[in-house]
Design a protein around this motif. Structure first.
Motif, PDB file in Angstrom:
ATOM      1  N   PHE A  38      42.266  49.130   8.608  1.00  0.00           N
ATOM      2  CA  PHE A  38      41.214  48.672   7.708  1.00  0.00           C
ATOM      3  C   PHE A  38      39.993  48.232   8.486  1.00  0.00           C
ATOM      4  O   PHE A  38      39.997  48.144   9.706  1.00  0.00           O
ATOM      5  CB  PHE A  38      41.711  47.526   6.834  1.00  0.00           C
ATOM      6  CG  PHE A  38      42.780  47.920   5.859  1.00  0.00           C
ATOM      7  CD1 PHE A  38      43.023  49.250   5.548  1.00  0.00           C
ATOM      8  CD2 PHE A  38      43.571  46.962   5.251  1.00  0.00           C
ATOM      9  CE1 PHE A  38      44.009  49.612   4.653  1.00  0.00           C
ATOM     10  CE2 PHE A  38      44.566  47.311   4.350  1.00  0.00           C
ATOM     11  CZ  PHE A  38      44.785  48.633   4.057  1.00  0.00           C
ATOM     12  N   ARG A  46      54.857  54.699   4.037  1.00  0.00           N
ATOM     13  CA  ARG A  46      53.738  53.935   4.579  1.00  0.00           C
ATOM     14  C   ARG A  46      54.128  53.315   5.904  1.00  0.00           C
ATOM     15  O   ARG A  46      55.195  52.740   6.034  1.00  0.00           O
ATOM     16  CB  ARG A  46      53.360  52.801   3.624  1.00  0.00           C
ATOM     17  CG  ARG A  46      52.696  53.279   2.402  1.00  0.00           C
ATOM     18  CD  ARG A  46      52.071  52.087   1.703  1.00  0.00           C
ATOM     19  NE  ARG A  46      51.986  52.380   0.308  1.00  0.00           N
ATOM     20  CZ  ARG A  46      52.531  51.642  -0.650  1.00  0.00           C
ATOM     21  NH1 ARG A  46      53.187  50.553  -0.346  1.00  0.00           N
ATOM     22  NH2 ARG A  46      52.406  51.999  -1.893  1.00  0.00           N
ATOM     23  N   GLY A  47      53.245  53.422   6.862  1.00  0.00           N
ATOM     24  CA  GLY A  47      53.551  52.872   8.173  1.00  0.00           C
ATOM     25  C   GLY A  47      54.336  53.869   8.995  1.00  0.00           C
ATOM     26  O   GLY A  47      54.033  54.105  10.149  1.00  0.00           O
ATOM     27  N   ALA A 104      47.683  52.954   8.379  1.00  0.00           N
ATOM     28  CA  ALA A 104      46.339  52.645   7.893  1.00  0.00           C
ATOM     29  C   ALA A 104      45.677  51.621   8.803  1.00  0.00           C
ATOM     30  O   ALA A 104      46.327  50.724   9.327  1.00  0.00           O
ATOM     31  CB  ALA A 104      46.411  52.101   6.469  1.00  0.00           C
ATOM     32  N   ILE A 150      47.401  56.761   0.868  1.00  0.00           N
ATOM     33  CA  ILE A 150      48.490  55.838   1.210  1.00  0.00           C
ATOM     34  C   ILE A 150      49.125  55.205  -0.030  1.00  0.00           C
ATOM     35  O   ILE A 150      50.011  54.381   0.078  1.00  0.00           O
ATOM     36  CB  ILE A 150      48.060  54.712   2.186  1.00  0.00           C
ATOM     37  CG1 ILE A 150      46.703  54.124   1.800  1.00  0.00           C
ATOM     38  CG2 ILE A 150      48.035  55.209   3.607  1.00  0.00           C
ATOM     39  CD1 ILE A 150      46.276  53.016   2.716  1.00  0.00           C
ATOM     40  N   ALA A 173      49.265  49.801  13.230  1.00  0.00           N
ATOM     41  CA  ALA A 173      49.201  51.034  12.450  1.00  0.00           C
ATOM     42  C   ALA A 173      50.000  52.141  13.127  1.00  0.00           C
ATOM     43  O   ALA A 173      50.564  53.004  12.468  1.00  0.00           O
ATOM     44  CB  ALA A 173      47.751  51.463  12.262  1.00  0.00           C
TER      45      ALA A 173
END
Ligand SMILES: Nc1ncnc2c1ncn2[C@@H]1O[C@H](COP(=O)(O)OP(=O)(O)OP(=O)(O)O)[C@@H](O)[C@H]1O
Ligand code: SF4
Ligand SMILES: [Mg+2]
Lengths: 327, 327
Positions: free
Chosen positions: B97, B89-90, B95, B56, B169
Motif C-alpha cells: 500500500f 492473499r499473501g 499487496a 486482491i 508482501a
C-alpha cells in the motif's frame, strides 16, 4: 518502569491530601463532635477535658497533620452512631462492596466486550440491532429502577432469586465472602446486574465504535491483504487496537461502580460500604463519612495507576515516547 | 507465448449509491505475464486502486465486481468464497500500500507481523519462521536485522517501514504483487531506492507486479508494459517504450508530454486542461472528448474500444478505419 510508578504515586499525593483536607474539614466544621459524644448532660470541665483529649484545642494544621497521620494508619476514631472503630466497620463492610463491584465489572466486560465486537463486525445483522436497542435501555433507565424491576420480576413474581441481603457468607482469612455458598451466589446475581448494566452497555458501545474505526484502518486492510485469518484480523489486530480506550473507560467505570454501589446497595439492602455510608449520612456520623470519602479517593487513584500501567503493557509507542520525551 | 499469470477480462466494478449505481471500472481487460511488471497510470480517480483492490478481492463494500472475470494461472478467482480467497492473499497475490506509516499494526513488532504472515501460509514452525523473518529483513535492506526484528513499527523511519511492508508482501512468496503507489508517501530522496529494491526483488524471485504510480519516471525505469486509465477504463496499453515515447491515445500523449525525473509527481506537472469527469457524469462517446485536442464528430457519439494503434492498443477513434489520421 519503577521510576514511572513512583512518579505517579507522587502525583497522586496532592489529590489524596486535598480529599483528606475535605474530610477533615467535615470533622472540624460539620456538627460538634464534642456535643455528639458527650450527649445531653455535661459539665464545662468534662467538655474541656474531652476537647483537650481529642486535641481540638490545637492549631488547625496540627490537627490536620494528626488526622492525616491517623488516616494513613487507617485510624478514623469511633463511629458516632455505632460507637465502634470506623476502620473495623469498613473492614467488615468492604468485602461485600468489593465482591459486588468486581462481579458487576466482570459482567460488564465479559458480556460488553464480545457484544461490542459482534456489533462492530456485523453492523447490520438483526442481532446487532437488538443489542443496540437493548443498550439504549441500559443507558437510559436509572439504576434504582432497574433494580426494582429485577426484584419485581425475579424475586416477587418468579421467586427465583432473593430480593435483599448477601445470603450466607463464609469467612476466609478475615474476608467474608458470598462467593462460596449457593445462597451467596444467588444473592449476588440481581445486584451485580443492576450495578453493571450501565457499564455493560457503555463498554459495548465503546468497543463497537472503536472496532468500526479500527476496521477501516490501513493496517487492517493490509492484514487482510496478507491473507491472515478472520480470527487473527478481528481479534489479534483489530480488538487489540481498541484496548487502550476500553481500558481507560473500564478503569474509570470501576471507580464509578464502587462509588455508585450506594444506590444498588440501598435497593438490595446489600450490607456493603455504600449502605453504611447512606446510614451514616442519615445519622451525621462524620467519622464514617470522611473515612468512606478517603477510601473512595484512594481507590480512584489506585485504579488510575493500574490503568496507566496497562497502557504501558498494551501500547509500545508509550514505552518509547516516555523515555525520550518524543513521539 | 505461455498463458499469462494474471488475466483480467471485461472487469466491471459498481458502487450502488442512493442516487443510482456508479460504475467505477468498466470493461477493463489486461493481462500480466510471469515475471512481468505492468505499470498503471492515470489521473486521480481513474480507477487504478480500484483495479488492484478487485484483484486482491478487497473492494470496499458496497463496491462489488458486477461483471467480467479475473483469472490467476487460468483459475477464476473473482468468484471464490471468502475463505478460499483469503488463502490466496499473501500467498499468491501480495499487496503493497501507499502509506507505510499506516499499513503496519503499531502494536506488534515487525518480526511478529512477518512471522504471523509466514506461519499462516507456509509450513514453518515458529523458530524457522523467525529465522526466515530475519532473512527477509536483511533482504530488504534493514541494517542489524536480527536486532531490529523485535522493534515496533514506530521505531523505523518511513523508508525503512516501506521496506518492512515489502518484506511482508513478499514473505509468503506470492507470484504477483499489487503495489499501489508504493513510494508516493515517501521522502523524495528515498523513493528511487525503494523502487530499485522492489524491482530487483521482483526480478530475483520472478514475481510479476502491477505497479500503480503517478511517477512516469518510475514507469519508464521499472515497467515492461504500461496501462493508461481514464474514467474507469483502460485507454491505452502497450510496451513501455511505445507508450512512453510514442503515445497513441491523445490522453496518454498528454500525460507523457514531458517525463519528469524519478521522484517528481505527475499531478504537479499537470498539463492537460480540464479535469477527469466524475463517475456520475461521464460524457457519452469517448469519455475524454471534452478535453481532447483531436476530438471529432464520432467521438461524441460512439465509445471507442481498444484497437490496434501502432504497436499498442488504444481506445481512440483516430485509429479506426477511415478516421482523420493526423496523429
Ligand atoms: N466508496 C465509494 N463509493 C463511490 N465511489 C467510489 C468509492 N470509492 C471510490 N470511488 C470512486 O471510484 C473511482 C476510482 O477510484 P480509485 O481509488 O481507484 O482511483 P485511483 O485511480 O486509484 O486514484 P488515485 O490516483 O487518487 O489513487 C473514483 O472516481 C472514486 O471517486
Ligand atoms: S476518441 Fe476522439 S475524443 Fe477520444 S481520445 Fe480519440 S480523438 Fe480524442
Ligand atoms: Mg489510488
Amino acid at each position: 518502569m519503577f521510576a514511572f510508578i513512583i512518579s505517579r504515586i507522587l502525583q497522586a499525593l496532592p489529590v489524596m491530601l486535598t480529599v483528606a483536607l475535605l474530610s477533615f474539614a467535615m470533622f472540624a466544621y460539620v456538627g460538634d463532635p464534642v456535643a455528639i459524644m458527650l450527649g445531653q448532660d455535661y459539665t464545662v470541665a468534662q467538655r474541656d477535658a474531652l476537647v483537650a483529649d481529642l486535641g481540638l484545642d490545637q492549631p488547625f494544621f496540627v490537627q490536620f497533620a494528626k488526622f492525616v497521620v491517623n488516616a494513613a494508619q487507617g485510624e478514623f476514631g469511633l463511629s458516632y452512631r455505632l460507637s465502634r472503630p470506623v476502620a473495623q466497620l469498613i473492614v467488615e463492610r468492604a468485602p461485600a462492596t468489593l465482591e459486588l463491584a468486581l462481579c458487576a465489572a466482570f459482567l460488564a466486560l465479559a458480556i460488553g466486550v464480545p457484544m461490542g465486537v459482534y456489533t462492530g463486525l456485523y453492523r447490520n445483522s438483526w442481532l446487532s440491532r437488538f443489542f443496540l436497542t437493548f443498550s439504549l435501555i441500559g443507558v437510559s433507565l436509572p439504576t434504582f429502577l432497574i433494580g426494582i424491576l429485577l426484584i419485581l420480576t425475579f424475586s416477587v413474581w418468579l421467586g427465583w432469586l432473593p430480593s435483599f441481603g448477601r445470603g450466607d457468607t463464609v469467612n476466609v482469612g478475615g474476608w467474608s465472602t458470598g462467593l462460596l455458598t449457593w445462597s451467596g451466589l444467588k444473592a449476588l446475581i440481581l445486584p451485580s446486574i443492576t450495578l453493571g448494566l450501565f457499564q455493560l452497555t457503555l463498554i459495548m458501545r465503546l468497543v463497537r465504535a472503536e472496532m468500526m474505526e479500527v476496521l477501516r484502518t490501513d493496517y487492517i486492510k493490509f492484514a487482510r491483504a496478507r491473507g491472515l485469518t478472520n480470527r487473527a484480523v478481528h481479534f489479534g489486530h483489530a480488538l487489540k487496537n481498541t484496548l487502550v480506550p476500553v481500558i481507560t473507560i473500564t478503569g474509570l467505570q470501576l471507580g464509578a461502580i464502587i462509588a455508585f454501589a450506594i444506590v444498588t446497595e440501598t435497593v438490595f439492602q446489600w450490607p456493603g460500604m455504600g449502605l453504611l455510608f447512606i446510614q451514616s449520612v442519615g445519622a451525621a456520623d462524620i467519622p464514617v463519612m470522611s473515612a468512606y470519602l478517603l477510601l473512595i479517593a484512594l481507590m480512584f487513584v489506585t485504579i488510575n495507576l493500574i490503568v496507566d500501567l496497562l497502557y504501558y503493557a498494551v501500547d509500545p509507542r508509550l514505552r518509547i515516547g516516555r523515555g525520550k520525551g518524543a513521539h | 507465448m505461455t498463458a499469462p499469470l494474471l488475466e483480467v477480462r471485461n472487469l466491471r466494478v459498481e458502487f450502488p449509491t442512493r442516487r443510482g449505481t456508479l460504475v467505477a471500472l468498466n470493461d477493463v481487460s489486461f493481462s500480466i505475464a510471469q515475471g512481468e511488471v505492468l505499470g498503471v497510470v492515470g489521473e486521480s480517480g481513474a480507477g487504478k486502486s480500484m483495479t488492484g483492490a478487485a484483484i486482491i478481492g478487497l473492494l470496499e463494500p458496497p463496491g462489488r465486481i458486477a461483471g467480467g472475470e479475473i483469472l490467476l494461472n487460468g483459475r477464476r478467482i473473482d468468484n471464490l468464497p471468502y475463505s478460499e480467497l483469503r488463502k490466496l492473499r499473501g500467498r499468491e497475490i501480495g499487496a503493497i500500500f501507499q502509506d507505510p506509516l499506516t499499513t503496519l499494526n503499531p502494536l506488534y513488532t515487525v518480526g511478529a507481523q512477518l512471522i504471523e504472515t509466514m506461519v499462516t501460509h507456509l509450513p514453518l514452525n515458529p523458530a524457522q519462521a523467525r529465522a526466515k523473518a530475519i532473512e527477509w529483513l536483511e533482504l530488504v535492506g534493514i541494517p542489524a536485522a536480527s536486532q531490529r526484528i523485535d522493534s515496533y513499527p514506530h521505531e523505523f523511519s518511513g523508508g525503512m517501514r516501506q521496506r518492512v511492508v515489502i518484506a511482508l508482501a513478499l514473505c509468503a512468496e506470492p507470484k504477483l504483487i499489487v503495489a499501489d503507489e508504493p513510494t508516493t508517501a515517501l521522502d523524495v530522496s528515498i523513493q528511487a531506492q525503494v523502487i530499485a529494491l522492489l524491482k530487483s526483488l521482483a526480478r530475483e524471485k520472478g514475481t510479476s507486479m502491477m505497479l500503480v504510480t503517478h511517477d512516469m519516471g518510475v514507469i519508464a525505469e521499472t515497467a515492461d508494459r504500461v496501462a493508461v486509465m481514464y474514467a474507469g477504463r483502460i485507454v491505452e496499453i502497450g510496451a513501455v517504450r511505445n507508450v512512453v515515447r510514442h503515445a497513441s491515445h491523445p490522453y496518454s500523449a498528454g500525460l507523457m508530454g514531458s517525463i519528469p525525473p524519478v521522484g517528481r509527481r505527475l499531478d504537479r506537472m499537470q498539463q492537460i486542461d480540464g479535469s477527469m469527469p466524475r463517475l456520475s457524469a461521464i460524457p457519452p462517446g469517448c469519455a475524454y472528448n471534452p478535453r481532447c485536442p483531436k476530438v471529432f464528430d464520432r467521438c461524441r457519439v460512439e465509445r471507442p474500444e481498444l484497437m490496434p494503434a501502432g504497436d499498442s492498443l488504444a481506445a481512440c477513434w483516430l485509429y479506426a478505419e477511415g478516421a482523420p489520421r493526423h496523429a
